[in-house]
Design a protein around this motif. Structure first.
Motif, PDB file in Angstrom:
ATOM      1  N   ILE A 231     -42.326 -36.859 -20.230  1.00 18.11           N
ATOM      2  CA  ILE A 231     -42.582 -35.616 -20.958  1.00 18.11           C
ATOM      3  C   ILE A 231     -41.958 -34.505 -20.148  1.00 18.11           C
ATOM      4  O   ILE A 231     -42.234 -34.369 -18.971  1.00 18.11           O
ATOM      5  CB  ILE A 231     -44.098 -35.390 -21.097  1.00 18.11           C
ATOM      6  CG1 ILE A 231     -44.704 -36.494 -21.935  1.00 18.11           C
ATOM      7  CG2 ILE A 231     -44.391 -34.028 -21.695  1.00 18.11           C
ATOM      8  CD1 ILE A 231     -46.206 -36.499 -21.934  1.00 18.11           C
ATOM      9  N   LEU A 251     -41.807 -28.524 -25.063  1.00 19.62           N
ATOM     10  CA  LEU A 251     -42.039 -29.901 -24.640  1.00 19.62           C
ATOM     11  C   LEU A 251     -41.134 -30.864 -25.388  1.00 19.62           C
ATOM     12  O   LEU A 251     -40.836 -30.663 -26.555  1.00 19.62           O
ATOM     13  CB  LEU A 251     -43.484 -30.289 -24.943  1.00 19.62           C
ATOM     14  CG  LEU A 251     -44.563 -29.593 -24.129  1.00 19.62           C
ATOM     15  CD1 LEU A 251     -45.896 -29.763 -24.814  1.00 19.62           C
ATOM     16  CD2 LEU A 251     -44.625 -30.174 -22.733  1.00 19.62           C
ATOM     17  N   LEU A 253     -40.395 -35.346 -25.497  1.00 22.63           N
ATOM     18  CA  LEU A 253     -40.759 -36.658 -24.971  1.00 22.63           C
ATOM     19  C   LEU A 253     -39.548 -37.559 -25.073  1.00 22.63           C
ATOM     20  O   LEU A 253     -39.036 -37.811 -26.162  1.00 22.63           O
ATOM     21  CB  LEU A 253     -41.920 -37.246 -25.782  1.00 22.63           C
ATOM     22  CG  LEU A 253     -42.311 -38.685 -25.455  1.00 22.63           C
ATOM     23  CD1 LEU A 253     -42.902 -38.794 -24.073  1.00 22.63           C
ATOM     24  CD2 LEU A 253     -43.295 -39.206 -26.475  1.00 22.63           C
ATOM     25  N   GLY A 289     -40.521 -41.220 -29.014  1.00 24.06           N
ATOM     26  CA  GLY A 289     -40.213 -39.887 -28.506  1.00 24.06           C
ATOM     27  C   GLY A 289     -39.416 -39.071 -29.510  1.00 24.06           C
ATOM     28  O   GLY A 289     -39.136 -39.534 -30.611  1.00 24.06           O
ATOM     29  N   ASP A 290     -39.041 -37.858 -29.106  1.00 23.69           N
ATOM     30  CA  ASP A 290     -38.280 -37.017 -30.031  1.00 23.69           C
ATOM     31  C   ASP A 290     -36.922 -36.632 -29.453  1.00 23.69           C
ATOM     32  O   ASP A 290     -36.321 -35.669 -29.869  1.00 23.69           O
ATOM     33  CB  ASP A 290     -39.089 -35.778 -30.416  1.00 23.69           C
ATOM     34  CG  ASP A 290     -39.479 -34.928 -29.222  1.00 23.69           C
ATOM     35  OD1 ASP A 290     -39.256 -35.377 -28.087  1.00 23.69           O
ATOM     36  OD2 ASP A 290     -40.004 -33.823 -29.420  1.00 23.69           O
TER      37      ASP A 290
ATOM     38  N   TYR B 148     -45.095 -32.705 -32.434  1.00 23.69           N
ATOM     39  CA  TYR B 148     -44.819 -33.580 -31.294  1.00 23.69           C
ATOM     40  C   TYR B 148     -44.896 -35.045 -31.701  1.00 23.69           C
ATOM     41  O   TYR B 148     -45.686 -35.422 -32.552  1.00 23.69           O
ATOM     42  CB  TYR B 148     -45.825 -33.327 -30.172  1.00 23.69           C
ATOM     43  CG  TYR B 148     -45.863 -31.908 -29.704  1.00 23.69           C
ATOM     44  CD1 TYR B 148     -44.801 -31.382 -28.978  1.00 23.69           C
ATOM     45  CD2 TYR B 148     -46.946 -31.084 -29.996  1.00 23.69           C
ATOM     46  CE1 TYR B 148     -44.819 -30.062 -28.554  1.00 23.69           C
ATOM     47  CE2 TYR B 148     -46.971 -29.767 -29.576  1.00 23.69           C
ATOM     48  CZ  TYR B 148     -45.910 -29.269 -28.854  1.00 23.69           C
ATOM     49  OH  TYR B 148     -45.928 -27.974 -28.442  1.00 23.69           O
ATOM     50  N   PRO B 149     -44.099 -35.883 -31.064  1.00 22.31           N
ATOM     51  CA  PRO B 149     -44.167 -37.316 -31.350  1.00 22.31           C
ATOM     52  C   PRO B 149     -45.384 -37.932 -30.661  1.00 22.31           C
ATOM     53  O   PRO B 149     -45.919 -37.370 -29.701  1.00 22.31           O
ATOM     54  CB  PRO B 149     -42.883 -37.848 -30.729  1.00 22.31           C
ATOM     55  CG  PRO B 149     -42.601 -36.921 -29.593  1.00 22.31           C
ATOM     56  CD  PRO B 149     -43.070 -35.576 -30.045  1.00 22.31           C
ATOM     57  N   TRP B 150     -45.792 -39.093 -31.154  1.00 24.36           N
ATOM     58  CA  TRP B 150     -46.844 -39.836 -30.479  1.00 24.36           C
ATOM     59  C   TRP B 150     -46.288 -40.312 -29.148  1.00 24.36           C
ATOM     60  O   TRP B 150     -45.135 -40.711 -29.095  1.00 24.36           O
ATOM     61  CB  TRP B 150     -47.256 -41.028 -31.352  1.00 24.36           C
ATOM     62  CG  TRP B 150     -48.371 -41.808 -30.742  1.00 24.36           C
ATOM     63  CD1 TRP B 150     -49.703 -41.622 -30.941  1.00 24.36           C
ATOM     64  CD2 TRP B 150     -48.246 -42.894 -29.815  1.00 24.36           C
ATOM     65  NE1 TRP B 150     -50.415 -42.508 -30.196  1.00 24.36           N
ATOM     66  CE2 TRP B 150     -49.545 -43.305 -29.487  1.00 24.36           C
ATOM     67  CE3 TRP B 150     -47.160 -43.544 -29.220  1.00 24.36           C
ATOM     68  CZ2 TRP B 150     -49.797 -44.349 -28.595  1.00 24.36           C
ATOM     69  CZ3 TRP B 150     -47.406 -44.576 -28.327  1.00 24.36           C
ATOM     70  CH2 TRP B 150     -48.711 -44.977 -28.024  1.00 24.36           C
ATOM     71  N   PRO B 151     -47.013 -40.332 -28.045  1.00 23.26           N
ATOM     72  CA  PRO B 151     -48.401 -39.914 -27.849  1.00 23.26           C
ATOM     73  C   PRO B 151     -48.512 -38.486 -27.322  1.00 23.26           C
ATOM     74  O   PRO B 151     -49.577 -38.071 -26.926  1.00 23.26           O
ATOM     75  CB  PRO B 151     -48.884 -40.886 -26.779  1.00 23.26           C
ATOM     76  CG  PRO B 151     -47.671 -41.112 -25.918  1.00 23.26           C
ATOM     77  CD  PRO B 151     -46.472 -40.979 -26.833  1.00 23.26           C
ATOM     78  N   LEU B 152     -47.378 -37.774 -27.351  1.00 20.15           N
ATOM     79  CA  LEU B 152     -47.388 -36.406 -26.826  1.00 20.15           C
ATOM     80  C   LEU B 152     -48.315 -35.504 -27.638  1.00 20.15           C
ATOM     81  O   LEU B 152     -48.918 -34.588 -27.082  1.00 20.15           O
ATOM     82  CB  LEU B 152     -45.953 -35.868 -26.827  1.00 20.15           C
ATOM     83  CG  LEU B 152     -45.706 -34.475 -26.281  1.00 20.15           C
ATOM     84  CD1 LEU B 152     -46.212 -34.347 -24.862  1.00 20.15           C
ATOM     85  CD2 LEU B 152     -44.232 -34.127 -26.318  1.00 20.15           C
ATOM     86  N   ILE B 155     -51.788 -35.756 -26.168  1.00 14.52           N
ATOM     87  CA  ILE B 155     -51.817 -35.139 -24.836  1.00 14.52           C
ATOM     88  C   ILE B 155     -51.792 -33.619 -24.970  1.00 14.52           C
ATOM     89  O   ILE B 155     -52.561 -32.894 -24.330  1.00 14.52           O
ATOM     90  CB  ILE B 155     -50.607 -35.620 -24.012  1.00 14.52           C
ATOM     91  CG1 ILE B 155     -50.675 -37.137 -23.821  1.00 14.52           C
ATOM     92  CG2 ILE B 155     -50.541 -34.912 -22.670  1.00 14.52           C
ATOM     93  CD1 ILE B 155     -49.422 -37.732 -23.224  1.00 14.52           C
TER      94      ILE B 155
END
Lengths: 467, 259
Positions: A231, A251, A253, A289-290, B148-152, B155
């Motif tokens: 992250i 943010l 990920l 994620g992204d 946000y994507p999982w798992p962000l 969190i």
């Protein structure tokens, strides 16, 4: 082991002189007889390992098994040395010494030898404070590790480091080496790192997990297969940061699979005189994620000794990134940057390529090459001692960074040649221990773009991997 | 605000209002939460009252982009200015003001009411969104985590919740019960209604930033569907405030939409 080393190269004249030089210490020169150890038949009857307490037998057996296959005395020396290196690689022992003696006792064979390894195991917990060198910054590191916890080389280590450029890094890792031909090692780690990039006006806080499996597919060809999930929290360094940097804040990920292939055939890390280094990295981000991209990086270094002590070095590095989906983003932190004392000398850190209000934005592709000539200092002051840490350094760097689109039908050479930057210069390079190189160069940027940030004149660089 | 920021605001003041001012806020439909939406709407209302043109730019990371880490913020030329108070100051610097006819007593009176809204209505909205379990689980987690994507997403929801709770604790709101929160809101609306006293706006001459702020919060409270509609029901008990909200909506938002 000096003589063994000389014999490895099958260089008899050198071995000869080494034996002679060691002979000087002996009182009576008349008694020295030179023996061709390659011809002496020998066989290893017994191997003793002294000093084992918690290390398990099976991993030690793997390290020394080859030694029983030795046929003559030279072979014994060589294989004993290899076994010692392998034992050392386990990371369980503080020091290892080897004794070779003739075999005694009822079961001894006529050519029999006994080899004894005296080892000293690490304590259960070791810790320390050290300083080391990162990319153009000094780093103070505090670490604790528990080597060999379960007796097979497993270790847990915790490290915290703080750099002179406000970077900080925390890392907790569990490392487990496995037995086998390919010497696999599994590393799992958790990390948190904070980094600041004044040249791009952003800072980044990363928290993540890495699983890494390293193995050798051929004795020196190393593979690392990694999964990394992290992250990243990107934010601007100041209110005046360019809006192009500001809009990247927030943010993301990243979850990526990575394969690193490295082949190091150089004779030395800092000032090699011969050999090549090849590193190929492929990274696929977008497994969750992204963040999504496919990145391929190359680093190649080749060294030739033209004359003794005069080394010609060629370096080439490059990278290409492509997006894989419109839904997945590519962050500023994933971009390629070029420039600075470790890459394109004569330019400021990240000084090549697109900028917005003075902040480097990076690109999706880059290449850079360098030709270097390393010679001893003029008139060689301090020869054989302190002076050998220094080299005179001449260089020419060339490279480019940009969103290069490779279209079919276009000559790739033309794309590379287009808008190339060149700089040259000379300076002094200094070896710091066996881990880093320090360079002070006088640089002349020769071809550059008007949006580049050049750094003509004296430039100071310290680091591990240079262009 | 640091000295450098003040100087940059002063310098920015000398330029006229640029044509391509961008107004950054979170995505209205799927992301934004009650307190953020209220502040965005209040700022938009203020800019419309000043008749300053702007283009709305929804961004999922608007909050992280903002220099104060709060939405909304505007980008006017080289300047990036966040939140209603900062934007009001920036606009005033250009010689545009809604409070020209007010004397200093009235101005300080206006600021007192604005800080009342921040310290009561905004806190109550934060409380409902992040402390009240029902709203948190049904609305806040889905909306705040939507970008946000999982798992962000999980969190990030947890981090944000603990940040908000920390803030509410220092301001003494965390330990309040839901009934206490409602009674605070009632008192606040009561005093606003008293101040309005049947006038068209809070001050005789016309709208001010106080009207914009009241509109932003009350309109959002009235129109946002939540599992608990108590907050909206409380506001509905104050008809003159409702009239104010309707008036501002009709005057500044409906008209713009028709054009």
């Amino acid at each position: 082991m000096g003589t063994v080393h000389a014999k490895v190269e099958e260089n008899f004249t050198e071995a000869h002189s080494e034996i002679k030089s060691s002979a000087r210490e002996l009182p009576d020169k008349g008694q020295i007889k030179e023996i061709e150890i390659g011809g002496v038949k020998a066989r290893v009857d017994k191997i003793h390992i002294d000093g084992l307490s918690r290390t398990k037998n099976d991993i030690i057996e793997d390290c020394i098994r080859e030694l029983f296959k030795a046929k003559d005395f030279q072979d014994v020396l060589l294989k004993a040395h290899k076994a010692r290196v392998k034992l050392d690689e386990l990371g369980c022992f503080k020091n290892i010494s080897v004794f070779i003696d003739t075999s005694k006792g009822p079961k001894a064979t006529p050519d029999g030898l006994e080899v004894t390894f005296n080892v000293k195991e690490h304590k259960r917990i070791i810790g320390g404070v050290s300083t080391h060198v990162g990319n153009n910054e000094g780093v103070l590191q505090i670490g604790i590790k528990t080597p060999n916890i379960f007796g097979r080389g497993e270790r847990v280590q915790v490290e915290y480091s703080h750099g002179s450029k406000k970077t900080s890094n925390f890392n907790l890792a569990f490392i487990k080496p496995f037995r086998g031909k390919h010497r696999p090692t599994l590393t799992t780690s958790m990390f948190q790192s904070h980094m600041e990039f004044p040249s791009s006006a952003y800072k980044m806080l990363e928290k993540g997990v890495v699983f890494d499996l390293g193995f050798y597919s051929w004795s020196l060809l190393k593979h690392n297969i990694q999964w990394e999930g992290n992250i990243r929290d990107l934010s601007t360094l100041s209110r005046n940061a360019s809006f192009d940097v500001r809009k990247e804040s927030g943010l993301s990920l990243k979850s990526s699979l990575k394969h690193v292939l490295s082949l190091d055939l150089r004779d030395e890390i800092i000032f090699p005189t011969t050999g090549s280094l090849l590193q190929l990295t492929s990274e696929y981000a977008g497994v969750g994620g992204d963040v999504g991209f496919l990145k391929n990086d190359l680093y190649l270094q080749t060294n030739y000794s033209i004359l003794p002590d005069i080394v010609f070095q060629g370096c080439l590095m490059g990278g290409y990134m492509s997006g894989i989906s419109n839904d997945l983003k590519i962050s500023l932190a994933d971009m390629y940057f070029l420039g600075g004392p470790l890459s394109m000398r004569g330019f400021q850190m990240r000084g090549v390529g697109p900028h917005s209000d003075g902040d480097a934005l990076g690109s999706r592709a880059y290449w850079a090459g360098g030709l270097h000539l390393f010679t001893p200092l003029p008139f060689r002051p301090g020869r054989g001692g302190f002076g050998d840490l220094f080299r005179t350094h001449f260089f020419v760097n060339a490279g480019n960074v940009g969103d290069i689109e490779v279209k079919s039908g276009q000559n790739i050479l033309e794309i590379i040649r287009n808008n190339v930057r060149v700089s040259y210069g000379l300076g002094i390079a200094l070896r710091l221990g066996n881990m880093a190189r320090l360079e002070i160069n006088y640089c002349f940027p020769y071809i550059y773009d008007k949006c580049d940030q050049t750094h003509p004149g004296v430039q100071f660089g310290i680091g591990v991997q240079f262009l | 605000m640091t000295l450098v920021d003040k100087i940059s605001l002063e310098l920015g003041a000398q330029e006229p209002w640029p044509k391509d001012v961008k107004f950054f806020q979170p995505h209205e439909v799927e992301q934004v939460l009650l307190p953020d939406n209220a502040n965005c709407l209040a700022t938009q209302a203020f800019l419309k009252m000043c008749q300053l043109p702007y283009i709305v730019e929804p961004r999922p990371n608007a909050e992280a982009m903002s220099p104060t880490l709060k939405v909304p913020f505007i980008k006017a030329g080289r300047f990036v200015i966040a939140e209603l108070e900062g934007i009001v100051q920036f606009v005033n610097g250009k010689g545009i003001t809604l409070t020209e006819p007010l004397d200093s007593d009235q101005k300080s009176n206006m600021r007192a009411y604005m800080s009342l809204i921040h310290s009561v209505l905004e806190m109550a909205e934060l409380y409902i969104c992040w402390v009240d379990d029902e709203t948190y689980n049904e609305v806040t987690t889905a909306r705040n985590g939507s970008v946000y994507p999982w798992p962000l997403n999980h969190i990030q929801n947890r981090n944000k919740r603990s940040q908000v709770i920390k803030k509410l604790k220092t301001l003494g709101w965390y330990n309040k019960k839901l009934e206490d929160v409602y009674s605070e809101v009632e008192t606040c609306c009561e005093s606003l209604q008293t101040r309005l006293d049947g006038k068209r706006f809070f001050f005789e001459h016309g709208p001010t930033e106080l009207d914009a702020l009241v509109f932003g919060h009350l309109f959002t409270i009235l129109t946002t569907p939540l599992p608990r509609s108590d907050l909206a029901n409380i506001v509905r008990n104050y008809p003159s405030l409702i009239d104010l909200v309707k008036r501002i909506e009709k005057e500044y938002f409906k008209k713009a939409a028709q054009q």
